[in-house]
Write a protein that holds these residues in place. Structure first.
Motif, PDB file in Angstrom:
ATOM      1  N   LYS A 356     -35.003  35.067 -24.479  1.00 29.26           N
ATOM      2  CA  LYS A 356     -36.249  35.852 -24.231  1.00 29.26           C
ATOM      3  C   LYS A 356     -35.327  37.063 -24.550  1.00 29.26           C
ATOM      4  O   LYS A 356     -36.700  38.444 -24.433  1.00 29.26           O
ATOM      5  N   GLY A 357     -35.301  37.165 -24.041  1.00 26.36           N
ATOM      6  CA  GLY A 357     -34.619  38.432 -23.921  1.00 26.36           C
ATOM      7  C   GLY A 357     -34.288  39.251 -22.474  1.00 26.36           C
ATOM      8  O   GLY A 357     -33.372  38.367 -21.561  1.00 26.36           O
ATOM      9  N   SER A 358     -34.586  40.361 -21.913  1.00 26.59           N
ATOM     10  CA  SER A 358     -34.186  40.482 -20.689  1.00 26.59           C
ATOM     11  C   SER A 358     -35.124  41.921 -20.183  1.00 26.59           C
ATOM     12  O   SER A 358     -35.773  42.498 -21.425  1.00 26.59           O
ATOM     13  N   TYR A 359     -35.546  42.366 -18.802  1.00 27.48           N
ATOM     14  CA  TYR A 359     -36.082  43.394 -18.213  1.00 27.48           C
ATOM     15  C   TYR A 359     -35.510  44.054 -17.542  1.00 27.48           C
ATOM     16  O   TYR A 359     -34.336  43.939 -16.766  1.00 27.48           O
ATOM     17  N   ILE A 360     -35.911  45.657 -17.481  1.00 28.98           N
ATOM     18  CA  ILE A 360     -34.944  46.559 -16.204  1.00 28.98           C
ATOM     19  C   ILE A 360     -36.513  47.694 -15.850  1.00 28.98           C
ATOM     20  O   ILE A 360     -37.015  47.255 -16.054  1.00 28.98           O
ATOM     21  N   GLY A 361     -36.342  47.165 -14.053  1.00 27.49           N
ATOM     22  CA  GLY A 361     -37.355  47.556 -13.213  1.00 27.49           C
ATOM     23  C   GLY A 361     -37.318  48.988 -12.503  1.00 27.49           C
ATOM     24  O   GLY A 361     -35.746  48.620 -11.930  1.00 27.49           O
ATOM     25  N   ILE A 369     -35.986  44.590 -22.467  1.00 25.50           N
ATOM     26  CA  ILE A 369     -35.155  45.013 -23.853  1.00 25.50           C
ATOM     27  C   ILE A 369     -34.887  43.282 -24.943  1.00 25.50           C
ATOM     28  O   ILE A 369     -34.779  42.327 -24.553  1.00 25.50           O
ATOM     29  N   PRO A 370     -35.610  44.242 -26.038  1.00 23.18           N
ATOM     30  CA  PRO A 370     -35.034  42.744 -26.840  1.00 23.18           C
ATOM     31  C   PRO A 370     -33.530  41.816 -26.777  1.00 23.18           C
ATOM     32  O   PRO A 370     -32.488  42.958 -26.741  1.00 23.18           O
ATOM     33  N   PRO A 371     -32.822  40.201 -27.001  1.00 22.06           N
ATOM     34  CA  PRO A 371     -32.322  39.873 -27.402  1.00 22.06           C
ATOM     35  C   PRO A 371     -31.473  40.683 -28.373  1.00 22.06           C
ATOM     36  O   PRO A 371     -32.412  40.628 -29.405  1.00 22.06           O
ATOM     37  N   SER A 372     -29.975  40.360 -28.450  1.00 22.18           N
ATOM     38  CA  SER A 372     -29.278  41.131 -29.055  1.00 22.18           C
ATOM     39  C   SER A 372     -28.726  39.589 -30.176  1.00 22.18           C
ATOM     40  O   SER A 372     -28.845  39.060 -29.309  1.00 22.18           O
ATOM     41  N   PRO A 373     -28.799  39.704 -30.859  1.00 23.09           N
ATOM     42  CA  PRO A 373     -28.640  39.115 -32.341  1.00 23.09           C
ATOM     43  C   PRO A 373     -27.386  38.313 -32.144  1.00 23.09           C
ATOM     44  O   PRO A 373     -26.028  38.474 -32.269  1.00 23.09           O
ATOM     45  N   LYS A 410     -25.778  43.801 -25.800  1.00 22.20           N
ATOM     46  CA  LYS A 410     -25.332  43.626 -27.055  1.00 22.20           C
ATOM     47  C   LYS A 410     -23.855  42.690 -26.399  1.00 22.20           C
ATOM     48  O   LYS A 410     -23.335  42.146 -26.735  1.00 22.20           O
ATOM     49  N   VAL A 411     -23.556  43.181 -25.082  1.00 22.46           N
ATOM     50  CA  VAL A 411     -22.221  42.670 -24.881  1.00 22.46           C
ATOM     51  C   VAL A 411     -22.335  41.124 -24.008  1.00 22.46           C
ATOM     52  O   VAL A 411     -21.314  40.346 -24.038  1.00 22.46           O
ATOM     53  N   ALA A 412     -23.298  40.777 -23.921  1.00 22.56           N
ATOM     54  CA  ALA A 412     -24.173  39.611 -23.234  1.00 22.56           C
ATOM     55  C   ALA A 412     -24.061  38.604 -24.837  1.00 22.56           C
ATOM     56  O   ALA A 412     -23.209  37.302 -24.905  1.00 22.56           O
TER      57      ALA A 412
END
Length: 456
Positions: A356-361, A369-373, A410-412
């Motif tokens: 689903k993506g990620s977040y930075i707080g 942060i959208p997931p990298s395809p 992108k690394v993930a």
């Protein structure tokens, strides 16, 4: 005003001071790949090595636990694959004057393979769980696996992150100078300890701690069933205690970022070492990062986590469930809410939410942060890779958090799209080259501002 941070490249003291001043550090007191079909089969794409008798008897439980077994080197994508047993002293004495990142973590060798449900039932193992086992239990499991091939690796989630960071920061001309990365932990003076240290060194991660005399290096047996569930059996060995020795004390004085692995909070004696190391790191201007590691670990050691986080942490890495556990939120709460909550107490919070993506707080706000395809192959190690991307962005002076998060995503995605938890060398080189545009366009970190933060 862009959403930005302060560069470590110019002054780590200023960086840590600025990050800590962004929020209230009040102490919060509210009340844890393989393909196969047989009973025991292991990855066979790498070269096989017959285990010497001394290796199997002294390291893996003794009494011919695995004397007839084979071990497969855990890394086949680069120059590391040809080495298994090494000299314990295979560490360069030519150490850098300063460490960009120093990790404090559990040093354990992973033995991975695929088994079927009947194998687990025969040994009375609950599928999908992670538990600590003793020497006798480890011997029992290894005897049951006698005759199989093992996939061995210098394991641990923190080591995954550090290897990825070292490879990203390998010093390609276009991407900037090489990053100096090290790990402190505890391994025995046995062949497994030499294997662990050498594997990390060949990945450009210096293992700084001297081996414990007559100690037994910790191991994790990872048994994966056909439904992709992993059953993990950890024998802690010497990894259960990390001492504040002169080598660690010296390294802390010349470190830009200290990263503490959350699994260490399971070890009562080591919690005192964590506190001392974090205090010294802050006194010498380093940023302190904490990895959550595991929900059950957080639940069992909640107060220990928060005492360290509230008093020392500048960065926290967690997945969505771990973030909720830190907040005492129910599973129905959103990771966005958990990220915002945590960022009131820790200056920079990184929360991953799988595909689903990620977040930075920061400062009670969060950006998505959208997931990298990618085409997912194996999600194991995705969070470790994401953390390496955040650290890489910080050290390369990426000022915009959206860009930093995109680097991490992108690394993930590269790791998720492959078999195995380690970022490969060639992939790291390509990523570093593609990320160089973010570094060149960076304003090199001015301040943490809340302007233009996404209102999610």
């Amino acid at each position: 005003m862009s959403f930005s941070l302060l560069s470590l490249s110019s002054s780590s003291e200023t960086a840590s001071s600025l990050l800590r001043n962004q929020c209230n550090f009040s102490y919060v007191t509210s009340n844890a790949r393989i393909l196969g079909s047989s009973s025991c089969s292991f990855l066979s794409s790498a070269a096989h090595y017959v285990v010497p008798r001394a290796f199997s008897s002294s390291c893996l439980g003794g009494n011919s636990d695995v004397e007839s077994s084979e071990i497969v080197s855990g890394e086949t994508d680069d120059e590391e694959s040809q080495v298994l047993i090494v000299d314990e002293e295979d560490i360069t004495s030519d150490l850098p004057q300063r460490w960009d990142v120093l990790g404090l973590g559990q040093a354990m060798v992973d033995f991975s393979g695929v088994v079927d449900d009947e194998f687990l039932e025969r040994l009375g193992l609950e599928k999908g769980t992670r538990r600590v086992i003793n020497h006798e239990e480890r011997g029992k499991v290894l005897r049951a696996m006698d005759g199989c091939s093992y996939k061995a690796a210098a394991g641990g989630s923190l080591s995954n992150s550090l290897v990825a960071l070292a490879r990203l920061g390998g010093g390609q001309p276009i991407a900037g100078p090489a990053l100096n990365v090290a790990l402190a932990g505890s391994v025995g003076s046995d062949p497994l300890g030499g294997f662990y240290r050498s594997k990390l060194r060949r990945a450009n991660v210096n293992f700084l701690s001297a081996p414990v005399k007559d100690g037994t290096t910790g191991t994790v047996i990872v048994l994966t069933t056909s439904d992709a569930q992993r059953t993990m059996l950890a024998y802690q060995g010497t990894s259960s205690r990390i001492n504040y020795d002169p080598c660690l004390a010296d390294a802390i004085t010349k470190t830009n970022i200290l990263v503490v692995e959350g699994y260490l909070f399971e070890l009562p004696d080591t919690v005192r070492t964590i506190s001392r190391v974090c205090e010294e790191a802050r006194e010498h201007g380093a940023l302190v990062a904490i990895t959550a590691s595991d929900v059950s670990c957080i639940e069992r050691h909640y107060d220990d986590y928060w005492e360290i986080m509230a008093n020392y942490a500048d960065i926290v890495f967690a997945n969505s469930e771990e973030a909720k556990a830190f907040c005492h939120f129910s599973s129905n709460e959103s990771p966005l809410s958990a990220t915002r909550y945590l960022s009131h107490f820790v200056p920079l919070v990184s929360v991953t939410d799988g595909p689903k993506g990620s977040y930075i707080g920061v400062k009670g706000e969060a950006i998505y942060i959208p997931p990298s395809p990618c085409v997912p192959v194996d999600s194991c190690g995705a969070g470790d890779a994401y953390a390496s991307g955040i650290l890489y962005g910080i050290l390369r002076g990426v000022s915009d958090l959206k860009s930093m998060g995109s680097i991490a995503a992108k690394v993930a995605s590269i790791v998720v799209g492959q078999q195995g938890t380690r970022l490969r060398v060639q992939d790291a080189i390509g990523l570093a080259e593609s990320f160089s545009v973010h570094c060149r366009n960076s304003t090199f970190w001015s301040d943490i501002g809340s302007d233009q933060i996404s209102s999610l």
